[in-house]
Design a protein around this motif. Structure first.
Motif, PDB file in Angstrom:
ATOM      1  N   VAL A 148      18.020  -0.726  17.950  1.00 25.89           N
ATOM      2  CA  VAL A 148      16.626  -0.666  17.479  1.00 25.89           C
ATOM      3  C   VAL A 148      15.967   0.606  17.998  1.00 25.89           C
ATOM      4  O   VAL A 148      15.876   0.827  19.212  1.00 25.89           O
ATOM      5  CB  VAL A 148      15.837  -1.905  17.943  1.00 25.89           C
ATOM      6  N   THR A 149      15.532   1.449  17.087  1.00 26.02           N
ATOM      7  CA  THR A 149      14.827   2.694  17.435  1.00 26.02           C
ATOM      8  C   THR A 149      13.476   2.706  16.740  1.00 26.02           C
ATOM      9  O   THR A 149      13.319   3.316  15.667  1.00 26.02           O
ATOM     10  CB  THR A 149      15.656   3.924  17.030  1.00 26.02           C
ATOM     11  N   PRO A 150      12.472   2.039  17.311  1.00 24.96           N
ATOM     12  CA  PRO A 150      11.181   1.928  16.634  1.00 24.96           C
ATOM     13  C   PRO A 150      10.469   3.270  16.531  1.00 24.96           C
ATOM     14  O   PRO A 150      10.559   4.119  17.431  1.00 24.96           O
ATOM     15  CB  PRO A 150      10.409   0.962  17.539  1.00 24.96           C
ATOM     16  N   ALA A 151       9.761   3.444  15.425  1.00 24.76           N
ATOM     17  CA  ALA A 151       8.971   4.665  15.221  1.00 24.76           C
ATOM     18  C   ALA A 151       7.903   4.380  14.174  1.00 24.76           C
ATOM     19  O   ALA A 151       8.110   3.572  13.262  1.00 24.76           O
ATOM     20  CB  ALA A 151       9.859   5.826  14.782  1.00 24.76           C
ATOM     21  N   ALA A 152       6.787   5.057  14.319  1.00 26.89           N
ATOM     22  CA  ALA A 152       5.697   4.931  13.348  1.00 26.89           C
ATOM     23  C   ALA A 152       5.066   6.295  13.129  1.00 26.89           C
ATOM     24  O   ALA A 152       4.964   7.096  14.058  1.00 26.89           O
ATOM     25  CB  ALA A 152       4.647   3.930  13.844  1.00 26.89           C
ATOM     26  N   VAL A 153       4.662   6.540  11.907  1.00 24.08           N
ATOM     27  CA  VAL A 153       3.881   7.724  11.577  1.00 24.08           C
ATOM     28  C   VAL A 153       2.604   7.231  10.920  1.00 24.08           C
ATOM     29  O   VAL A 153       2.641   6.342  10.059  1.00 24.08           O
ATOM     30  CB  VAL A 153       4.662   8.693  10.654  1.00 24.08           C
ATOM     31  N   TYR A 154       1.473   7.769  11.349  1.00 25.13           N
ATOM     32  CA  TYR A 154       0.205   7.324  10.768  1.00 25.13           C
ATOM     33  C   TYR A 154      -0.803   8.458  10.773  1.00 25.13           C
ATOM     34  O   TYR A 154      -0.690   9.427  11.525  1.00 25.13           O
ATOM     35  CB  TYR A 154      -0.335   6.105  11.511  1.00 25.13           C
ATOM     36  N   ASP A 155      -1.775   8.311   9.895  1.00 26.69           N
ATOM     37  CA  ASP A 155      -2.799   9.347   9.752  1.00 26.69           C
ATOM     38  C   ASP A 155      -4.104   8.696   9.317  1.00 26.69           C
ATOM     39  O   ASP A 155      -4.104   7.571   8.781  1.00 26.69           O
ATOM     40  CB  ASP A 155      -2.354  10.384   8.713  1.00 26.69           C
ATOM     41  N   GLU A 156      -5.195   9.402   9.546  1.00 26.83           N
ATOM     42  CA  GLU A 156      -6.527   8.913   9.180  1.00 26.83           C
ATOM     43  C   GLU A 156      -7.040   9.674   7.968  1.00 26.83           C
ATOM     44  O   GLU A 156      -6.847  10.884   7.855  1.00 26.83           O
ATOM     45  CB  GLU A 156      -7.498   9.104  10.347  1.00 26.83           C
ATOM     46  N   PHE A 157      -7.713   8.947   7.076  1.00 29.80           N
ATOM     47  CA  PHE A 157      -8.288   9.551   5.882  1.00 29.80           C
ATOM     48  C   PHE A 157      -9.680   8.978   5.660  1.00 29.80           C
ATOM     49  O   PHE A 157      -9.894   7.778   5.822  1.00 29.80           O
ATOM     50  CB  PHE A 157      -7.411   9.270   4.657  1.00 29.80           C
ATOM     51  N   LEU A 158     -10.604   9.841   5.287  1.00 28.05           N
ATOM     52  CA  LEU A 158     -11.952   9.393   4.970  1.00 28.05           C
ATOM     53  C   LEU A 158     -11.974   8.757   3.592  1.00 28.05           C
ATOM     54  O   LEU A 158     -11.291   9.208   2.675  1.00 28.05           O
ATOM     55  CB  LEU A 158     -12.924  10.572   5.005  1.00 28.05           C
ATOM     56  N   VAL A 159     -12.768   7.706   3.444  1.00 22.50           N
ATOM     57  CA  VAL A 159     -12.921   7.046   2.151  1.00 22.50           C
ATOM     58  C   VAL A 159     -14.107   7.671   1.436  1.00 22.50           C
ATOM     59  O   VAL A 159     -15.241   7.589   1.907  1.00 22.50           O
ATOM     60  CB  VAL A 159     -13.142   5.530   2.326  1.00 22.50           C
ATOM     61  N   ARG A 160     -13.816   8.310   0.325  1.00 23.23           N
ATOM     62  CA  ARG A 160     -14.889   8.921  -0.463  1.00 23.23           C
ATOM     63  C   ARG A 160     -15.601   7.881  -1.313  1.00 23.23           C
ATOM     64  O   ARG A 160     -16.810   7.810  -1.348  1.00 23.23           O
ATOM     65  CB  ARG A 160     -14.328  10.022  -1.348  1.00 23.23           C
ATOM     66  N   ASP A 161     -14.853   7.070  -2.034  1.00 17.24           N
ATOM     67  CA  ASP A 161     -15.450   5.970  -2.781  1.00 17.24           C
ATOM     68  C   ASP A 161     -14.376   4.979  -3.221  1.00 17.24           C
ATOM     69  O   ASP A 161     -13.181   5.268  -3.167  1.00 17.24           O
ATOM     70  CB  ASP A 161     -16.247   6.466  -3.996  1.00 17.24           C
ATOM     71  N   VAL A 162     -14.842   3.808  -3.614  1.00 16.50           N
ATOM     72  CA  VAL A 162     -13.992   2.768  -4.178  1.00 16.50           C
ATOM     73  C   VAL A 162     -14.598   2.397  -5.518  1.00 16.50           C
ATOM     74  O   VAL A 162     -15.723   1.890  -5.584  1.00 16.50           O
ATOM     75  CB  VAL A 162     -13.910   1.534  -3.261  1.00 16.50           C
ATOM     76  N   THR A 163     -13.861   2.682  -6.587  1.00 15.65           N
ATOM     77  CA  THR A 163     -14.363   2.431  -7.939  1.00 15.65           C
ATOM     78  C   THR A 163     -13.342   1.613  -8.697  1.00 15.65           C
ATOM     79  O   THR A 163     -12.207   2.046  -8.897  1.00 15.65           O
ATOM     80  CB  THR A 163     -14.609   3.751  -8.694  1.00 15.65           C
ATOM     81  N   GLY A 164     -13.756   0.420  -9.121  1.00 19.62           N
ATOM     82  CA  GLY A 164     -12.837  -0.439  -9.853  1.00 19.62           C
ATOM     83  C   GLY A 164     -11.627  -0.785  -9.006  1.00 19.62           C
ATOM     84  O   GLY A 164     -11.751  -1.352  -7.925  1.00 19.62           O
TER      85      GLY A 164
END
Length: 338
Positions: A148-164
Protein backbone atom coordinates in the motif's frame (compact mmCIF):
# COMPACT_ATOMS: atom_id res chain seq x y z
CA UNK A 1 -25.46 33.58 -9.31
CA UNK A 2 -22.09 35.15 -10.03
CA UNK A 3 -19.73 35.50 -7.09
CA UNK A 4 -17.56 38.61 -6.73
CA UNK A 5 -14.20 37.79 -5.14
CA UNK A 6 -12.48 41.13 -5.78
CA UNK A 7 -10.28 42.32 -2.95
CA UNK A 8 -9.39 45.89 -2.16
CA UNK A 9 -5.87 46.88 -3.32
CA UNK A 10 -3.11 47.21 -0.78
CA UNK A 11 -1.74 50.64 -0.10
CA UNK A 12 1.21 51.31 -2.31
CA UNK A 13 4.83 51.49 -1.29
CA UNK A 14 6.60 54.37 0.45
CA UNK A 15 7.50 57.01 -2.15
CA UNK A 16 10.86 56.71 -3.90
CA UNK A 17 12.07 59.64 -5.99
CA UNK A 18 11.67 58.77 -9.64
CA UNK A 19 14.90 60.55 -10.57
CA UNK A 20 16.83 58.56 -8.01
CA UNK A 21 15.22 55.33 -9.16
CA UNK A 22 16.00 55.86 -12.82
CA UNK A 23 19.57 57.00 -12.24
CA UNK A 24 20.32 54.02 -10.04
CA UNK A 25 18.44 51.46 -12.11
CA UNK A 26 21.43 50.41 -14.19
CA UNK A 27 24.08 51.34 -11.62
CA UNK A 28 22.82 48.75 -9.21
CA UNK A 29 21.85 46.19 -11.83
CA UNK A 30 25.00 44.18 -11.16
CA UNK A 31 24.12 43.83 -7.50
CA UNK A 32 20.63 42.66 -8.35
CA UNK A 33 22.00 40.14 -10.80
CA UNK A 34 24.37 38.76 -8.17
CA UNK A 35 21.56 38.28 -5.69
CA UNK A 36 18.84 37.00 -7.98
CA UNK A 37 20.61 35.50 -10.95
CA UNK A 38 19.26 38.30 -13.12
CA UNK A 39 15.72 39.67 -13.35
CA UNK A 40 12.95 37.28 -14.34
CA UNK A 41 11.39 37.62 -17.74
CA UNK A 42 9.12 40.65 -17.85
CA UNK A 43 10.48 42.22 -14.67
CA UNK A 44 11.94 45.60 -13.89
CA UNK A 45 14.24 46.30 -10.96
CA UNK A 46 14.48 49.78 -9.44
CA UNK A 47 16.98 50.17 -6.64
CA UNK A 48 18.06 53.02 -4.38
CA UNK A 49 20.71 53.13 -1.67
CA UNK A 50 18.57 51.17 0.76
CA UNK A 51 15.69 49.66 -1.16
CA UNK A 52 14.99 47.53 -4.18
CA UNK A 53 11.59 47.57 -5.82
CA UNK A 54 10.70 44.75 -8.21
CA UNK A 55 7.65 44.90 -10.44
CA UNK A 56 7.18 41.65 -12.31
CA UNK A 57 4.70 39.98 -14.60
CA UNK A 58 6.94 37.05 -15.49
CA UNK A 59 5.95 33.42 -15.79
CA UNK A 60 4.76 31.72 -12.61
CA UNK A 61 3.42 34.86 -10.92
CA UNK A 62 0.18 36.79 -11.10
CA UNK A 63 -0.47 38.73 -14.28
CA UNK A 64 -1.14 41.72 -12.04
CA UNK A 65 1.93 43.53 -10.76
CA UNK A 66 3.47 42.34 -7.51
CA UNK A 67 5.51 44.80 -5.48
CA UNK A 68 8.38 43.24 -3.55
CA UNK A 69 10.55 45.20 -1.17
CA UNK A 70 14.14 44.11 -0.45
CA UNK A 71 16.45 45.50 2.16
CA UNK A 72 20.08 44.69 2.68
CA UNK A 73 23.65 45.93 2.27
CA UNK A 74 24.06 47.59 -1.06
CA UNK A 75 27.18 48.84 -2.77
CA UNK A 76 29.43 45.82 -2.36
CA UNK A 77 27.13 43.23 -3.93
CA UNK A 78 27.91 40.76 -1.15
CA UNK A 79 25.09 41.28 1.34
CA UNK A 80 22.20 38.80 1.05
CA UNK A 81 19.07 40.94 1.26
CA UNK A 82 15.99 39.92 3.19
CA UNK A 83 12.73 39.69 1.28
CA UNK A 84 9.30 40.72 2.41
CA UNK A 85 6.18 41.35 0.36
CA UNK A 86 4.57 44.67 1.24
CA UNK A 87 2.01 45.06 -1.47
CA UNK A 88 0.14 43.29 -4.25
CA UNK A 89 -1.52 45.70 -6.62
CA UNK A 90 -4.97 45.23 -8.11
CA UNK A 91 -5.09 41.70 -6.86
CA UNK A 92 -8.31 39.68 -6.85
CA UNK A 93 -8.93 36.50 -4.92
CA UNK A 94 -8.70 34.59 -8.18
CA UNK A 95 -5.08 35.65 -8.54
CA UNK A 96 -4.16 33.81 -5.37
CA UNK A 97 -5.22 30.59 -7.06
CA UNK A 98 -1.90 29.58 -8.53
CA UNK A 99 -0.10 26.35 -9.15
CA UNK A 100 1.36 26.57 -5.66
CA UNK A 101 -2.06 25.67 -4.16
CA UNK A 102 -1.84 22.20 -5.70
CA UNK A 103 -0.57 19.74 -3.11
CA UNK A 104 0.69 16.18 -3.07
CA UNK A 105 0.17 14.21 0.14
CA UNK A 106 1.91 10.88 0.65
CA UNK A 107 2.47 10.34 4.38
CA UNK A 108 -1.20 9.47 4.94
CA UNK A 109 -1.87 7.50 8.11
CA UNK A 110 -3.63 4.13 7.73
CA UNK A 111 -4.43 1.99 10.76
CA UNK A 112 -6.22 -1.35 10.25
CA UNK A 113 -6.56 -4.37 12.51
CA UNK A 114 -7.57 -7.97 11.68
CA UNK A 115 -10.71 -7.52 13.80
CA UNK A 116 -11.74 -4.43 11.88
CA UNK A 117 -11.10 -6.08 8.51
CA UNK A 118 -13.18 -9.13 9.46
CA UNK A 119 -16.02 -7.06 10.87
CA UNK A 120 -16.21 -4.77 7.85
CA UNK A 121 -15.87 -7.45 5.20
CA UNK A 122 -17.63 -10.38 6.85
CA UNK A 123 -20.23 -8.60 8.98
CA UNK A 124 -21.33 -9.44 12.49
CA UNK A 125 -20.97 -13.16 13.21
CA UNK A 126 -22.93 -14.95 15.91
CA UNK A 127 -20.41 -17.76 15.94
CA UNK A 128 -16.67 -17.29 16.45
CA UNK A 129 -14.82 -16.52 13.22
CA UNK A 130 -13.23 -19.52 11.59
CA UNK A 131 -9.50 -19.76 12.30
CA UNK A 132 -8.73 -19.78 8.57
CA UNK A 133 -10.47 -16.41 8.16
CA UNK A 134 -8.60 -14.88 11.08
CA UNK A 135 -5.28 -16.21 9.80
CA UNK A 136 -6.01 -14.88 6.29
CA UNK A 137 -6.85 -11.42 7.69
CA UNK A 138 -3.63 -11.30 9.68
CA UNK A 139 -1.53 -12.46 6.74
CA UNK A 140 -3.23 -10.03 4.34
CA UNK A 141 -2.50 -7.11 6.66
CA UNK A 142 1.12 -8.17 6.99
CA UNK A 143 1.52 -8.49 3.22
CA UNK A 144 -0.20 -5.15 2.59
CA UNK A 145 2.42 -3.23 4.56
CA UNK A 146 4.80 -3.37 1.62
CA UNK A 147 2.13 -2.96 -1.04
CA UNK A 148 0.00 0.00 0.00
CA UNK A 149 1.48 3.32 -1.14
CA UNK A 150 -1.13 5.98 -0.34
CA UNK A 151 -1.04 9.29 -2.17
CA UNK A 152 -3.39 12.17 -2.86
CA UNK A 153 -3.29 15.18 -5.14
CA UNK A 154 -5.66 18.06 -4.51
CA UNK A 155 -6.19 21.66 -5.44
CA UNK A 156 -8.48 24.57 -4.58
CA UNK A 157 -10.71 26.36 -7.07
CA UNK A 158 -12.98 29.35 -6.65
CA UNK A 159 -16.64 28.88 -7.52
CA UNK A 160 -17.72 31.51 -10.00
CA UNK A 161 -21.33 30.37 -10.29
CA UNK A 162 -23.68 27.41 -10.30
CA UNK A 163 -26.24 27.49 -13.11
CA UNK A 164 -28.63 24.64 -13.73
CA UNK A 165 -26.59 21.44 -13.81
CA UNK A 166 -23.24 23.15 -14.34
CA UNK A 167 -20.63 24.49 -11.93
CA UNK A 168 -18.21 27.13 -13.19
CA UNK A 169 -14.82 27.32 -11.49
CA UNK A 170 -12.17 30.00 -11.72
CA UNK A 171 -8.50 29.25 -11.46
CA UNK A 172 -5.19 30.86 -12.35
CA UNK A 173 -2.51 28.80 -14.04
CA UNK A 174 0.79 30.31 -15.17
CA UNK A 175 -0.49 33.70 -14.10
CA UNK A 176 -3.51 33.67 -16.42
CA UNK A 177 -7.07 33.36 -15.13
CA UNK A 178 -8.92 30.34 -16.49
CA UNK A 179 -12.54 29.26 -16.41
CA UNK A 180 -13.31 25.57 -16.01
CA UNK A 181 -16.72 23.92 -15.99
CA UNK A 182 -18.04 20.75 -14.38
CA UNK A 183 -21.30 19.27 -15.68
CA UNK A 184 -22.29 17.85 -12.29
CA UNK A 185 -25.92 17.14 -13.19
CA UNK A 186 -29.18 17.74 -11.31
CA UNK A 187 -27.43 17.75 -7.93
CA UNK A 188 -25.13 20.63 -8.87
CA UNK A 189 -27.06 22.70 -6.34
CA UNK A 190 -25.08 20.87 -3.64
CA UNK A 191 -22.22 23.21 -4.60
CA UNK A 192 -24.35 26.37 -4.79
CA UNK A 193 -23.37 27.53 -1.25
CA UNK A 194 -19.65 26.99 -1.99
CA UNK A 195 -17.19 29.86 -2.20
CA UNK A 196 -14.56 27.40 -3.29
CA UNK A 197 -14.16 23.69 -3.91
CA UNK A 198 -11.37 21.24 -3.28
CA UNK A 199 -10.88 18.73 -6.06
CA UNK A 200 -8.96 15.62 -5.04
CA UNK A 201 -7.84 12.27 -6.38
CA UNK A 202 -6.34 9.68 -4.07
CA UNK A 203 -5.05 6.13 -4.41
CA UNK A 204 -3.25 3.29 -2.67
CA UNK A 205 -1.21 2.45 -5.75
CA UNK A 206 -1.20 -0.61 -8.04
CA UNK A 207 0.89 -3.13 -6.12
CA UNK A 208 -1.81 -4.55 -3.84
CA UNK A 209 -4.21 -5.19 -6.72
CA UNK A 210 -1.47 -6.90 -8.68
CA UNK A 211 -0.55 -9.14 -5.74
CA UNK A 212 -4.18 -10.09 -5.11
CA UNK A 213 -4.56 -11.11 -8.75
CA UNK A 214 -1.40 -13.21 -8.60
CA UNK A 215 -2.52 -14.95 -5.39
CA UNK A 216 -5.85 -15.84 -6.94
CA UNK A 217 -4.13 -17.17 -10.06
CA UNK A 218 -1.82 -19.24 -7.83
CA UNK A 219 -4.76 -21.00 -6.15
CA UNK A 220 -5.05 -18.93 -2.98
CA UNK A 221 -8.49 -17.34 -3.38
CA UNK A 222 -9.13 -16.72 0.33
CA UNK A 223 -5.90 -14.79 0.86
CA UNK A 224 -6.44 -12.98 -2.45
CA UNK A 225 -9.94 -11.92 -1.39
CA UNK A 226 -8.77 -10.87 2.05
CA UNK A 227 -5.90 -8.85 0.60
CA UNK A 228 -8.30 -7.12 -1.76
CA UNK A 229 -10.55 -6.39 1.22
CA UNK A 230 -7.64 -4.79 3.05
CA UNK A 231 -7.06 -2.65 -0.03
CA UNK A 232 -10.67 -1.47 -0.06
CA UNK A 233 -10.49 -0.49 3.60
CA UNK A 234 -7.09 1.16 3.17
CA UNK A 235 -8.47 3.26 0.33
CA UNK A 236 -11.38 4.22 2.57
CA UNK A 237 -8.93 5.30 5.28
CA UNK A 238 -7.07 7.49 2.80
CA UNK A 239 -10.34 9.08 1.74
CA UNK A 240 -11.27 9.72 5.36
CA UNK A 241 -7.92 11.42 5.94
CA UNK A 242 -8.44 13.68 2.93
CA UNK A 243 -11.97 14.56 4.04
CA UNK A 244 -10.71 15.36 7.54
CA UNK A 245 -8.11 17.68 6.06
CA UNK A 246 -10.84 19.52 4.13
CA UNK A 247 -13.00 19.76 7.25
CA UNK A 248 -10.09 21.26 9.19
CA UNK A 249 -9.45 23.85 6.47
CA UNK A 250 -13.11 24.84 6.42
CA UNK A 251 -13.16 25.08 10.21
CA UNK A 252 -10.25 27.51 10.19
CA UNK A 253 -12.28 29.76 7.90
CA UNK A 254 -15.45 29.39 9.94
CA UNK A 255 -17.14 27.64 7.01
CA UNK A 256 -19.06 24.44 6.49
CA UNK A 257 -18.62 21.74 3.86
CA UNK A 258 -20.64 19.84 1.28
CA UNK A 259 -20.83 16.09 0.83
CA UNK A 260 -18.08 14.50 -1.25
CA UNK A 261 -19.25 14.38 -4.89
CA UNK A 262 -17.81 11.93 -7.41
CA UNK A 263 -18.63 11.17 -11.07
CA UNK A 264 -20.31 7.80 -11.31
CA UNK A 265 -21.36 7.93 -7.64
CA UNK A 266 -23.54 11.04 -7.53
CA UNK A 267 -26.89 10.44 -9.21
CA UNK A 268 -27.01 12.32 -12.51
CA UNK A 269 -23.22 12.78 -12.77
CA UNK A 270 -22.06 9.99 -15.08
CA UNK A 271 -18.61 8.46 -14.96
CA UNK A 272 -17.76 10.39 -18.14
CA UNK A 273 -17.58 13.44 -15.87
CA UNK A 274 -14.19 12.14 -14.80
CA UNK A 275 -12.71 13.76 -17.92
CA UNK A 276 -13.58 17.29 -16.76
CA UNK A 277 -12.67 16.64 -13.15
CA UNK A 278 -9.37 14.85 -13.76
CA UNK A 279 -8.26 17.54 -16.21
CA UNK A 280 -7.99 19.85 -13.19
CA UNK A 281 -5.21 17.85 -11.54
CA UNK A 282 -1.81 16.38 -12.51
CA UNK A 283 -2.79 12.77 -11.82
CA UNK A 284 0.53 11.50 -13.09
CA UNK A 285 2.18 12.98 -10.01
CA UNK A 286 0.63 10.20 -7.91
CA UNK A 287 0.79 7.48 -10.57
CA UNK A 288 -2.89 7.63 -11.57
CA UNK A 289 -4.37 7.95 -15.04
CA UNK A 290 -7.82 7.95 -16.61
CA UNK A 291 -8.61 5.10 -19.02
CA UNK A 292 -10.51 5.54 -22.27
CA UNK A 293 -13.53 4.18 -20.40
CA UNK A 294 -13.25 7.02 -17.85
CA UNK A 295 -12.12 4.67 -15.09
CA UNK A 296 -9.29 5.63 -12.78
CA UNK A 297 -6.29 3.32 -12.83
CA UNK A 298 -5.07 1.85 -10.52
CA UNK A 299 -8.63 0.79 -9.78
CA UNK A 300 -8.27 1.49 -6.08
CA UNK A 301 -8.34 5.22 -6.72
CA UNK A 302 -11.09 7.77 -6.10
CA UNK A 303 -11.86 11.30 -7.29
CA UNK A 304 -14.06 13.78 -5.48
CA UNK A 305 -15.16 17.39 -5.21
CA UNK A 306 -16.01 19.05 -1.89
CA UNK A 307 -17.52 22.50 -1.53
CA UNK A 308 -16.50 24.92 1.23
CA UNK A 309 -18.39 28.05 2.21
CA UNK A 310 -20.19 29.96 4.96
CA UNK A 311 -23.54 28.82 3.57
CA UNK A 312 -23.08 25.18 4.57
CA UNK A 313 -24.55 24.08 7.88
CA UNK A 314 -22.54 20.90 8.28
CA UNK A 315 -18.89 20.78 9.31
CA UNK A 316 -18.70 17.10 8.33
CA UNK A 317 -18.02 15.89 4.77
CA UNK A 318 -20.86 13.43 4.32
CA UNK A 319 -21.69 11.07 1.47
CA UNK A 320 -24.22 11.29 -1.35
CA UNK A 321 -25.65 7.85 -0.53
CA UNK A 322 -28.90 9.48 0.61
CA UNK A 323 -29.61 10.52 -2.99
CA UNK A 324 -29.16 7.00 -4.39
CA UNK A 325 -32.15 4.82 -5.31
CA UNK A 326 -30.52 1.99 -3.32
CA UNK A 327 -30.01 4.13 -0.21
CA UNK A 328 -32.18 1.92 1.99
CA UNK A 329 -30.71 -1.41 0.92
CA UNK A 330 -27.05 -0.90 -0.02
CA UNK A 331 -24.64 -2.64 2.35
CA UNK A 332 -21.88 -0.21 1.34
CA UNK A 333 -23.80 2.92 2.31
CA UNK A 334 -21.61 5.43 4.11
CA UNK A 335 -23.20 7.16 7.08
CA UNK A 336 -23.48 10.95 7.35
CA UNK A 337 -23.60 11.26 11.08
CA UNK A 338 -21.35 14.04 12.41
Amino acid sequence: MKKDHTLSPFRFLPPVGIGTCLSLLFWWGGCFGAWHGGPASGSVAIQSSSTLLVMTTGSGVSRHARAIFRTGRLGDGCGEPTLRTIGILKMTKADTQSQTSMKIWRDIPISLTPEYVLEERCGQQKKPMRPAMVAAAKEALAVSQELVTPAAVYDEFLVRDVTGEQVTLRTSRSGEAEIRKLAVGPKADLLAPANQVIVAVYTIGPALERQAYELDAAGEPLLAWMLDSVGVLALGAVGEAVRSKVEAQASELGWGVSPALSPGSLVGWPVQGQRQLCALLPLERIGVHLSKYCVLEPHKSVSMVIGLGPGYESNHVGSVCQYCSLANSCCRRRGDET
